[in-house]
Design a protein around this motif. Sequence first.
Motif, PDB file in Angstrom:
ATOM      1  N   VAL A  78      12.486   8.904  13.722  1.00  0.00           N
ATOM      2  CA  VAL A  78      12.960   7.606  13.201  1.00  0.00           C
ATOM      3  C   VAL A  78      12.288   6.469  13.962  1.00  0.00           C
ATOM      4  O   VAL A  78      11.930   5.445  13.377  1.00  0.00           O
ATOM      5  N   ARG A  79      12.065   6.657  15.251  1.00  0.00           N
ATOM      6  CA  ARG A  79      11.330   5.643  16.023  1.00  0.00           C
ATOM      7  C   ARG A  79       9.938   5.441  15.415  1.00  0.00           C
ATOM      8  O   ARG A  79       9.477   4.309  15.271  1.00  0.00           O
ATOM      9  N   SER A  80       9.278   6.554  15.038  1.00  0.00           N
ATOM     10  CA  SER A  80       7.938   6.463  14.426  1.00  0.00           C
ATOM     11  C   SER A  80       7.997   5.646  13.131  1.00  0.00           C
ATOM     12  O   SER A  80       7.162   4.774  12.895  1.00  0.00           O
ATOM     13  N   PHE A  81       9.008   5.939  12.288  1.00  0.00           N
ATOM     14  CA  PHE A  81       9.137   5.237  11.006  1.00  0.00           C
ATOM     15  C   PHE A  81       9.398   3.739  11.215  1.00  0.00           C
ATOM     16  O   PHE A  81       8.763   2.889  10.571  1.00  0.00           O
ATOM     17  N   PRO A  83       5.950  10.323  17.537  1.00  0.00           N
ATOM     18  CA  PRO A  83       5.130  11.424  17.037  1.00  0.00           C
ATOM     19  C   PRO A  83       4.566  11.109  15.652  1.00  0.00           C
ATOM     20  O   PRO A  83       5.205  10.388  14.881  1.00  0.00           O
ATOM     21  N   PRO A  84       3.360  11.627  15.334  1.00  0.00           N
ATOM     22  CA  PRO A  84       2.785  11.368  14.011  1.00  0.00           C
ATOM     23  C   PRO A  84       3.657  11.943  12.890  1.00  0.00           C
ATOM     24  O   PRO A  84       4.067  13.092  12.960  1.00  0.00           O
ATOM     25  N   MET A  94      17.235   0.043  17.649  1.00  0.00           N
ATOM     26  CA  MET A  94      16.592   0.252  16.335  1.00  0.00           C
ATOM     27  C   MET A  94      16.155  -1.091  15.739  1.00  0.00           C
ATOM     28  O   MET A  94      15.051  -1.214  15.206  1.00  0.00           O
ATOM     29  N   ASP A  95      17.030  -2.099  15.848  1.00  0.00           N
ATOM     30  CA  ASP A  95      16.662  -3.440  15.383  1.00  0.00           C
ATOM     31  C   ASP A  95      15.453  -3.974  16.146  1.00  0.00           C
ATOM     32  O   ASP A  95      14.553  -4.569  15.550  1.00  0.00           O
ATOM     33  N   LYS A  96      15.455  -3.758  17.446  1.00  0.00           N
ATOM     34  CA  LYS A  96      14.368  -4.268  18.286  1.00  0.00           C
ATOM     35  C   LYS A  96      13.032  -3.621  17.876  1.00  0.00           C
ATOM     36  O   LYS A  96      12.019  -4.310  17.742  1.00  0.00           O
ATOM     37  N   ILE A  97      13.048  -2.321  17.661  1.00  0.00           N
ATOM     38  CA  ILE A  97      11.826  -1.610  17.264  1.00  0.00           C
ATOM     39  C   ILE A  97      11.338  -2.141  15.908  1.00  0.00           C
ATOM     40  O   ILE A  97      10.150  -2.386  15.706  1.00  0.00           O
ATOM     41  N   GLN A 117      10.599  13.839  24.081  1.00  0.00           N
ATOM     42  CA  GLN A 117       9.981  12.741  23.307  1.00  0.00           C
ATOM     43  C   GLN A 117      10.910  11.529  23.247  1.00  0.00           C
ATOM     44  O   GLN A 117      10.461  10.392  23.360  1.00  0.00           O
ATOM     45  N   ALA A 118      12.207  11.802  23.054  1.00  0.00           N
ATOM     46  CA  ALA A 118      13.159  10.687  22.977  1.00  0.00           C
ATOM     47  C   ALA A 118      13.177   9.924  24.297  1.00  0.00           C
ATOM     48  O   ALA A 118      13.129   8.689  24.310  1.00  0.00           O
TER      49      ALA A 118
END
Length: 136
Positions: free
Chosen positions: A85-88, A57-58, A118-121, A50-51
């Motif tokens: 964390v990407r989802s959040f 992921p939901p 993380m900033d970009k997301i 997934q990473a």
Amino acid sequence: MKTLVVYYSRKGSVKAQAEQAAKEAGGDLAEIKCKTKYKGIIGFMKAGRQAMKKACPPCESISIAGYDKVIVCGAVWASTICAPVRSFLTEHAGTFPEISFILLHAGPEENKATIEEMDKIAGTTHSDYKSIQPKK
Ligand SMILES: Cc1cc2nc3c(=O)[nH]c(=O)nc-3n(C[C@H](O)[C@H](O)[C@H](O)COP(=O)(O)O)c2cc1C
């Protein structure tokens, strides 16, 4: 300053840092709860896959309304930010108040590129970050 510490922890290292950060900030603590489970070797492989795919992921929604600062705590998976964390960050992109990051990793690298990602997301510029390699 009203602070929310949000974390995802597979095995507890991130959780310990998040608890410490919440204590220091006198803030609230919220765990990202994902429908996908990452336990055991199957879970480890799922996490890595997934990473690498940069999947979101939901996960149960966490409200950041009313907070002046959010401290996001997660782990490096496959040289990028862990999927929950990407989802959040994606869920709240563009709506964060002040944000800072705590990033854990097994290797010695500081993982600056992951912090930048993380900033970009999130559509943010972090005010602070910690890069932590937990002792074994
Ligand atoms: C699927 C997976 C991939 C990982 N990839 C990396 C990596 O590329 N670099 C690194 O330094 N650590 C990597 N790690 C190690 C974690 O970042 C580290 O063990 C972290 O402390 C985990 O915290 P937690 O158990 O609280 O989630 C990986 C861990 C997992 C589960």
